[in-house]
Design an enzyme around this catalytic site. Structure first.
Site, PDB file in Angstrom:
ATOM      1  N   ASP A   1      14.519   2.448 -22.138  1.00 29.07           N
ATOM      2  CA  ASP A   1      13.675   3.427 -21.441  1.00 29.07           C
ATOM      3  C   ASP A   1      13.390   4.618 -22.345  1.00 29.07           C
ATOM      4  O   ASP A   1      14.043   4.831 -23.380  1.00 29.07           O
ATOM      5  CB  ASP A   1      14.409   3.882 -20.171  1.00 29.07           C
ATOM      6  CG  ASP A   1      13.453   4.249 -19.049  1.00 29.07           C
ATOM      7  OD1 ASP A   1      12.278   4.549 -19.325  1.00 29.07           O
ATOM      8  OD2 ASP A   1      13.913   4.254 -17.885  1.00 29.07           O
TER       9      ASP A   1
ATOM     10  N   ASP B   1       6.635   2.397 -12.616  1.00 32.46           N
ATOM     11  CA  ASP B   1       7.649   2.633 -11.586  1.00 32.46           C
ATOM     12  C   ASP B   1       7.081   2.381 -10.192  1.00 32.46           C
ATOM     13  O   ASP B   1       7.818   2.434  -9.212  1.00 32.46           O
ATOM     14  CB  ASP B   1       8.174   4.074 -11.677  1.00 32.46           C
ATOM     15  CG  ASP B   1       9.220   4.217 -12.781  1.00 32.46           C
ATOM     16  OD1 ASP B   1       9.712   3.180 -13.266  1.00 32.46           O
ATOM     17  OD2 ASP B   1       9.544   5.355 -13.159  1.00 32.46           O
TER      18      ASP B   1
HETATM   19  C1  GLA Z   1      12.811   5.468 -15.402  1.00 27.26           C
HETATM   20  C2  GLA Z   1      12.486   4.000 -15.248  1.00 27.26           C
HETATM   21  C3  GLA Z   1      13.070   3.466 -13.975  1.00 27.26           C
HETATM   22  C4  GLA Z   1      14.563   3.697 -13.965  1.00 27.26           C
HETATM   23  C5  GLA Z   1      14.876   5.167 -14.187  1.00 27.26           C
HETATM   24  C6  GLA Z   1      16.353   5.406 -14.364  1.00 27.26           C
HETATM   25  O1  GLA Z   1      12.154   6.228 -14.456  1.00 27.26           O
HETATM   26  O2  GLA Z   1      11.104   3.792 -15.293  1.00 27.26           O
HETATM   27  O3  GLA Z   1      12.780   2.100 -13.815  1.00 27.26           O
HETATM   28  O4  GLA Z   1      15.154   2.919 -14.978  1.00 27.26           O
HETATM   29  O5  GLA Z   1      14.214   5.670 -15.331  1.00 27.26           O
HETATM   30  O6  GLA Z   1      16.636   6.738 -14.555  1.00 27.26           O
END
Ligand code: GLA
Length: 750
Positions: free
Chosen positions: A480, A550
Site C-alpha cells: 500500500d 477502496d
Molecule cells: C488503504 C487501502 C485499504 C486498506 C487500508 C488499511 O486505504 O486502500 O484497502 O488496506 O489502507 O489502512
C-alpha cells in the site's frame, strides 16, 4: 507476421525508417536538414508503397522558417523529437538549459542501430522484448554536445510501439534538463476526440470523452505518484469512433511518479501528443559524461474502435508487462481482514477468520492493516515493522504458520514507503522523510513519506520486509501507499538538485521493489495506494495485480471497473465482497450483485466479519466455489465492454478457449415502463450454438436451462435482457425487483 524494421532511402538519399507488423506501421524519416520527420502511425503500409506524404514546404504567410530552409516552418512539421525555439511554437519533447545559459538545441540525425530484441531500461520498469525488433536512432546537437538515443520497439503480435529516450551529455559542462519527454506523436490535422480516466479517492477511473480542443489539454500529476486524479493513459481517436469502429491512438506511461500527457492542437490543427515525466517542478542536472534515461511510453493503434484498443492493451499487459511468475495463474480466493476488523485484529481473531476462510472454501487469509507494533488506529507506528507483541505475542510469522497448517495461504499488508510521526523509526531518523528545511510537513492520513531516494532508507525497508518474507510463511503482500508528497525535498540532495527528488524517489522505489520481488518470486504482490492512487503500468510491471479502489460497493465499482478496463485487463484487478451497508457510501446491495460485479476481477475474495459470514454462510460457500471454478477463465479470458449507460451496464468475458461466455448485466435504479433492452454479444462463433447453462445465483431456478442460442443470433439480433418491474407476468423472466440488481449469464459453446 514478424515485426520488421526496414530502412530505405528517399529521393534525397535520406533514410526512411519503417517499423511494421502485419497490422500497423510506424514510419519516419530524416529530412534534408537532418531532422526526424514523422510520416505515419496507423494501419500497415508496405515500405515500398509508402509514398512520401511529406511536409508541404509551401509558402505560407507570416510564419517563421527553420533556420535557412525556405518554407519550412516546424510548427506544422510532424516530428519525432521536437525542440523549442527553432520555429516550432508547440510544446516540445525536449527542453534544457545549455552550459552557455540558453535553451536552443537542434538535434540532427547521426546514426541508427537495429536490435533483435529489446534491452531493459536501466533502473526503470519496461515492457519485455521477445518476438520484437528495436530501433535506436541517435541524434546530436553539435553546439551543446548533447546526444539523444531514441528507442523504438515494434512487436510481432501486438499493435504497440514502445518508446523511450536516453540523453547523454558529451559536453564538458553541466546541462540542466527541464523537459525530457518519452514520446511525441504528431497526428495530422483532423477532428479528434480524446478519452481519459480519472477521479479521486474511491471514485477512480471515471471516463471522460471530449473533442480535442484548440490549445492544450493536459493530464498530469506532480505529487510523487501517478495518482487517482488522472491516470497516465490517453486515447485520441477520430470523431465518431465507437467501441467497435474507428481509428484510435492511445498512449500510456510505464511510470508511477509525476507524469504529463499533453494533447496540443496547434495553429494549423495538427495534434501533438507528448507523454513523459511532468516537467513542472522538475529539473535534472546532467553533468559532463552523464546520461538520463526517460521512462517508457507505449503507443497503441487500433483500427477497430475503443474495444480494439482495449484488447491490444490487455493482451500486451498480460504478455509483455505483468510479472511472468503469475502470468495466466488463477489467483487465490481470499478473506481480507480490513472491512472485517479494521485495526481490531489479533491472534485469536486471525485464527477465527482463518477457520471461516477454510470452511467457506477460500484459499487465502490476508491480514491487512493493524498487525505491527502499536498500530491501533491510523495515527501511529508506520515504519516500525515488527509484530505487535500484545496482539501477536508469538509474532505474525507464527500466526502465519498456524494459518498455513490449516491448508491456507497467508497474506500481509505493508505501507512500507510511509512513516508515522509517532514511531520509533522517525525518532531515530528524523531526516529520513521527504521534506524541506524550516517548514511544517503537511500530513496525509496522519503520515509522512519516507525519502526512498536514500539508499539507507531503502536498505532499512528491505531488511524489515525481508525478515518476515524469509520466514517462508508469507504467500502474498499487499503493498500500500497511503499519501502523496508535499514540501518536496531530500536532505541528501544538494540545493541545485532538490527538484530531482520525486524522480530519484521513483528510482529508489523501483530498486527496492525489484530487489524484493526478485528474491521472492513465489510471493504474489498486490499494488495498492489508498485504492487506485498509483495504479499504473510501472507498478504493474513488478506486481501481478492491484487494488483498483477502496470503493468495494459494487454499484460504486461499476464505473471504476468500466473505466479501468479501457487499459487494464481483469487479470490485474482485485476486488472483494464488502459488508452491507457499505462502509463508504452506506448502500445496501444484495450478495448476488456484490458477487456478480466482483466476478470481473481476477483476484476475488471477501472482507466480512465472522458474524457477517455466518449470516450468509451457505450462499457464500456456493459463490466461493463459483469464483474458484471460474478463476482460470477470468485470469486468462478476454473482457469486453458491451454497454455502459447511466442506469445499466453490460460486460462480457470469453474464456481463453472460447468455450464459456459470461455476460454480466447490472441494473442500477428501478423504474416503471423502462425500455426492453438487448445486448449484442461480441466475438462468438456465428456457426456455433451456445447453451445458457446457468444464471448463477439466487435466480438460478428461473432460467430455462435448455435455452440454446446461435452465436450469430447472440451477436446480431442480441440477447433480450430481463426486464425490471414490480408488476410481473407469470412465467416470464424478470430481473430481481428493486434497485441494484444483476444477472450473470453463463453460456457454454456446444
Ligand atoms: C488503504 C487501502 C485499504 C486498506 C487500508 C488499511 O486505504 O486502500 O484497502 O488496506 O489502507 O489502512
Amino acid at each position: 507476421m514478424t515485426a520488421k524494421i526496414i530502412v530505405t532511402n528517399d529521393s534525397s538519399a535520406m533514410p526512411v525508417f519503417a517499423l511494421s507488423n502485419s497490422s500497423v506501421s510506424y514510419i519516419f524519416r530524416v529530412s534534408i536538414e537532418g531532422l526526424l520527420e514523422h510520416l505515419h502511425f496507423g494501419g500497415r503500409v508496405e515500405p515500398s508503397s509508402c509514398y512520401p506524404s511529406e511536409p508541404k514546404r509551401l509558402h505560407r504567410g507570416c510564419v517563421v522558417e527553420f533556420q535557412n530552409s525556405p518554407h519550412y516552418n516546424l510548427s506544422d512539421v510532424p516530428q519525432e523529437y521536437p525542440v523549442f525555439g527553432t520555429s516550432d511554437n508547440r510544446l516540445p519533447a525536449f527542453h534544457a538549459i545549455n552550459a552557455d545559459g540558453n535553451s536552443t538545441q537542434v538535434f540532427r540525425y547521426k546514426s541508427y542501430q537495429i536490435l533483435d530484441n529489446k534491452p531493459d531500461l536501466e533502473g526503470l520498469p519496461s515492457a519485455r522484448g521477445g518476438a520484437s525488433k528495436s530501433l535506436v536512432v541517435t541524434v546530436i546537437d553539435d553546439i551543446s554536445n548533447l546526444r539523444v538515443e531514441l528507442s523504438y520497439t515494434v512487436y510481432d503480435d501486438h499493435n504497440v510501439v514502445a518508446r523511450s529516450s536516453r540523453i547523454i551529455n558529451d559536453g564538458a559542462n553541466r546541462v540542466t534538463l527541464l523537459r525530457a519527454m518519452s514520446s511525441c506523436l504528431d497526428l495530422p490535422a483532423a477532428d479528434y476526440d480524446l478519452l481519459h480516466l480519472g477521479g479521486t479517492w474511491a471514485r477512480e477511473f471515471n471516463q471522460d470523452r471530449l473533442p480535442v480542443p484548440k490549445g492544450r489539454f493536459v493530464l498530469e500529476s506532480a505529487t510523487g505518484a501517478s495518482g487517482n486524479v488522472h491516470n497516465p493513459f490517453i486515447s485520441v481517436m477520430d470523431k465518431g469512433t465507437t467501441e467497435r469502429h474507428g481509428r484510435v491512438f492511445s498512449s500510456a506511461f510505464v511510470y508511477s511518479g509525476n507524469f504529463s500527457i499533453n494533447v496540443e492542437k496547434g495553429e494549423f490543427d495538427s495534434v501533438r501528443v507528448t507523454t513523459g515525466i511532468n516537467p513542472f517542478n522538475f529539473q535534472w542536472q546532467l553533468d559532463s559524461g552523464e546520461s538520463f534515461t526517460t521512462p517508457e511510453s507505449l503507443q497503441v493503434f487500433s483500427n477497430a474502435g475503443l474495444n480494439g484498443m482495449s484488447q491490444t492493451w490487455h493482451s500486451f499487459i498480460k504478455d509483455k508487462l505483468s510479472p511472468e511468475n503469475y502470468q495466466g495463474v488463477p489467483r487465490p480466493t481470499y478473506l481480507n481482514s480490513w472491512e472485517a476488523a479494521y485495526f481490531d485484529i489479533d491472534e485469536d481473531k486471525v485464527l477465527e477468520l482463518a477457520d471461516r476462510t477454510k470452511s467457506l472454501g477460500l484459499e487465502m487469509l490476508v491480514v491487512d492493516d493493524g498487525w505491527f507494533e502499536g498500530r491501533n488506529d491510523d495515527t501511529t507506528s508506520l515504519g516500525d515493522w515488527y509484530s505487535d507483541k500484545r496482539k501477536f505475542p508469538n509474532g505474525i510469522e507464527a500466526v502465519a504458520a498456524r494459518v498455513k497448517q490449516k491448508g491456507l495461504k497467508f497474506g500481509l499488508w505493508y505501507d512500507l514507503e510511509m512513516v508515522s510521526p509517532e514511531s520509533n523509526l522517525l525518532l531515530d531518523h528524523p531526516d529520513w522523510i521527504i521534506g524541506v528545511p524550516h517548514r511544517v510537513n503537511s500530513k496525509g492520513r496522519n503520515q509522512l513519506t519516507l525519502d526512498l531516494s536514500r539508499s539507507d532508507v531503502q536498505n532499512y525497508l528491505f531488511a524489515r520486509i525481508d525478515q518476515i518474507l524469509s520466514s517462508g510463511s508469507i504467500d502474498y503482500i499487499k503493498w500500500d501507499m497511503n499519501r502523496t508528497m508535499t514540501e518536496i525535498g531530500s536532505s541528501r540532495l544538494s540545493v541545485d538538485r532538490q527538484l530531482e527528488t520525486p524522480h530519484r524517489y521513483m528510482l529508489g522505489l523501483y530498486c527496492l521493489i525489484k530487489k524484493i520481488v526478485t528474491k521472492y518470486p513465489q510471493v504474489l504482490f498486490e499494488n495498492c495506494a489508498a485504492g487506485g492512487n498509483r495504479f499504473d503500468l510501472g507498478m504493474l510491471h513488478y506486481m501481478s495485480q492491484g487494488w483498483v479502489s477502496d470503493m468495494s460497493e459494487p454499484i460504486g465499482r461499476l464505473p471504476i471497473t468500466n473505466g479501468a478496463s479501457h487499459i487494464f485487463p481483469p487479470c490485474v484487478q482485485a476486488s472483494y465482497i464488502c459488508p452491507v451497508p457499505n462502509h463508504l457510501n452506506g448502500r445496501q446491495v444484495s450478495l448476488k450483485t456484490r458477487v456478480d460485479v466482483g466476478f470481473f476481477s481476477a483476484a476475488r475474495g471477501l472482507s466480512l466479519s465472522a458474524e457477517d459470514i455466518d449470516k450468509d454462510f451457505e450462499a457464500l460457500k456456493r459463490y466461493v466455489q463459483f469464483y474458484k471454478d471460474t478463476a482460470d477463465d477470468v485470469v486468462n479470458g478476454q473482457f469486453y465492454r458491451v454497454q455502459y449507460h447511466d442506469n445499466h451496464v453490460v460486460w462480457q468475458l470469453n474464456s481463453a478457449n472460447s468455450k464459456t461466455v459470461y455476460l454480466g448485466y447490472f441494473h442500477i435504479l428501478s423504474a416503471v415502463n423502462l425500455p426492453f433492452r438487448k445486448a449484442h454479444l461480441v466475438n462468438l462463433d456465428p456457426e456455433s450454438q451456445y447453451l445458457l447453462t446457468s444464471d448463477f445465483g439466487v435466480t438460478n431456478e428461473q432460467v430455462d436451462s435448455h435455452l440454446s442460442f446461435g452465436g450469430d443470433a447472440l451477436m446480431n439480433m442480441g440477447l433480450d435482457l430481463p426486464y425490471v418491474s414490480a408488476l410481473q407476468a407469470e412465467g416470464k423472466d424478470y430481473l430481481e425487483t428493486g434497485d441494484f440488481t444483476s444477472r450473470l449469464f453463463v453460456f457454454k459453446k456446444r
